[in-house]
Write a protein that holds these residues in place. Structure first.
Motif, mmCIF file in Angstrom:
data_model
loop_
_atom_site.group_PDB
_atom_site.id
_atom_site.type_symbol
_atom_site.label_atom_id
_atom_site.label_comp_id
_atom_site.label_asym_id
_atom_site.label_seq_id
_atom_site.Cartn_x
_atom_site.Cartn_y
_atom_site.Cartn_z
ATOM 1 N N LEU A 70 -0.536 -9.003 -3.850
ATOM 2 C CA LEU A 70 0.981 -8.383 -3.899
ATOM 3 C C LEU A 70 1.064 -6.814 -4.047
ATOM 4 O O LEU A 70 1.975 -6.268 -3.580
ATOM 5 N N THR A 71 -0.110 -6.300 -4.610
ATOM 6 C CA THR A 71 -0.108 -4.844 -4.492
ATOM 7 C C THR A 71 -0.284 -4.118 -3.100
ATOM 8 O O THR A 71 0.438 -3.156 -2.835
ATOM 9 N N LYS A 72 -1.206 -4.839 -2.417
ATOM 10 C CA LYS A 72 -1.282 -4.600 -1.075
ATOM 11 C C LYS A 72 0.039 -4.680 -0.341
ATOM 12 O O LYS A 72 0.388 -3.760 0.926
ATOM 13 N N LEU A 73 0.954 -5.394 -0.611
ATOM 14 C CA LEU A 73 2.097 -5.642 0.004
ATOM 15 C C LEU A 73 3.104 -4.776 -0.524
ATOM 16 O O LEU A 73 4.499 -4.891 0.107
ATOM 17 N N GLY A 74 2.900 -3.875 -1.314
ATOM 18 C CA GLY A 74 3.499 -2.821 -1.647
ATOM 19 C C GLY A 74 4.563 -3.112 -3.075
ATOM 20 O O GLY A 74 5.610 -2.505 -3.498
ATOM 21 N N PHE A 75 4.246 -4.278 -3.777
ATOM 22 C CA PHE A 75 5.019 -4.906 -4.749
ATOM 23 C C PHE A 75 4.332 -4.139 -6.060
ATOM 24 O O PHE A 75 3.316 -4.084 -6.436
ATOM 25 N N ASP A 76 5.271 -3.342 -6.869
ATOM 26 C CA ASP A 76 5.069 -2.793 -8.214
ATOM 27 C C ASP A 76 5.328 -3.836 -9.345
ATOM 28 O O ASP A 76 6.089 -4.049 -9.999
ATOM 29 N N ILE A 77 4.044 -4.601 -9.613
ATOM 30 C CA ILE A 77 3.987 -5.683 -10.503
ATOM 31 C C ILE A 77 2.739 -5.549 -11.360
ATOM 32 O O ILE A 77 1.433 -5.159 -10.928
ATOM 33 N N ALA A 78 2.698 -5.841 -12.659
ATOM 34 C CA ALA A 78 1.606 -5.647 -13.521
ATOM 35 C C ALA A 78 1.112 -7.051 -13.888
ATOM 36 O O ALA A 78 2.018 -7.978 -13.786
ATOM 37 N N GLU A 79 -0.290 -7.058 -14.184
ATOM 38 C CA GLU A 79 -0.925 -8.475 -14.252
ATOM 39 C C GLU A 79 -0.097 -9.109 -15.410
ATOM 40 O O GLU A 79 0.033 -10.576 -15.410
ATOM 41 N N ASN A 80 0.410 -8.469 -16.689
ATOM 42 C CA ASN A 80 0.729 -9.374 -17.623
ATOM 43 C C ASN A 80 2.307 -9.556 -17.471
ATOM 44 O O ASN A 80 2.710 -10.426 -18.393
#
Length: 269
Positions: A70-80
């Motif tokens: 998801l990070t490589k796709l540009g999404f700003d998401i935290a694991e928690n």
């Protein structure tokens, strides 16, 4: 009827088919999540006074690999912020104190680190094409006949790949149920407990939450059965007339995730 509901506190968002399809993001999905203000301010869910949880039935990869994708796709998401059916399955295994035969993709195994699997006395089924062959299925069949509980990480009928729809684990779980006269314990969507567990720690009642997903039964129907509102998006595995497959019908059906976010910001906050 909807006007009488409490103010929205949480948005649950499906991943595969809603935000991305394999290694391709749904157009505009990243922008709908970003934290910073821009000209397209009205579309940005991060700036809304709600808690976001990303809830997924994916069993093809562990949470760490999923976050990396998801990070490589540009999404700003935290694991928690991610709650997976693998997490729910592990929690159940620990509660039952059983040793599972894990029919899951090898990439999902890190999420079961520390769980004993020697001399198995339970069967866990996720999406594992490399394990869905006669020898392995027959091993699972014999364990269940001998009294091992059958645990389905989920029972999705199919999912969306770049080259089209593909069988999910549901047909294989159902086959084992049919052959053994057993009933699987399902831990992922659309089970009510999955949605309630995803809300745990948010201080949010189901009626204060909305779910966005591409699966009419598992995402939308499951959420609405748990007391939430459900928004169906016409991306991923969506097929025309899916809206008619559940009762009550989805709270809303819209073209994609950005359109769902726009509706939430304009009408639910």
């Amino acid at each position: 009827r909807m006007a009488a509901r409490r103010a929205l506190k949480a948005v649950l968002v499906d991943l595969s088919g809603t935000l991305h399809i394999e290694d391709s993001a749904v157009p505009g999905a990243q922008e709908a999540l970003k934290r910073q203000a821009t000209f397209f301010d009205f579309l940005w869910l991060r700036r809304a006074p709600v808690t976001i949880r990303f809830v997924t039935n994916t069993t093809k990869e562990c949470k760490r690999d999923l976050l990396e994708r998801l990070t490589k796709l540009g999404f700003d998401i935290a694991e928690n912020e991610i709650f997976t059916s693998l997490t729910a399955a592990r929690n159940l295994l620990e509660q039952k104190q059983v040793r599972p035969l894990l029919l899951v993709d090898d990439k999902a195994l890190p999420d079961f680190t520390g769980i004993a699997t020697d001399d198995p006395n339970a069967v866990v089924v996720g999406l594992a094409p490399e394990h869905f062959h006669y020898e392995m299925m027959n091993r699972a069949f014999r364990l269940i006949l001998d009294g091992a509980p059958l645990i389905a990480i989920h029972k999705a009928r199919y999912f969306k790949k770049k080259d089209g729809l593909a069988l999910g684990p549901g047909p294989f779980v159902t086959g084992l149920e049919y052959a053994t006269d057993a009933k699987a314990t399902v831990v992922g969507k659309p089970e009510q407990t999955f949605f309630l567990e995803a809300l745990r720690g948010i201080d949010c009642a189901p009626e204060e939450a909305v779910m966005i997903g591409d699966d009419c039964r598992d995402d939308v129907g499951g959420a609405q059965n748990a007391g939430m509102r459900g928004i169906l998006v016409r991306t991923g595995k969506y097929r025309p007339a899916d809206e008619g497959k559940i009762n009550p019908a989805p709270y809303l059906t819209c073209e994609n995730f950005p359109a769902a976010v726009e509706h939430i910001l304009e009408h639910l906050l």
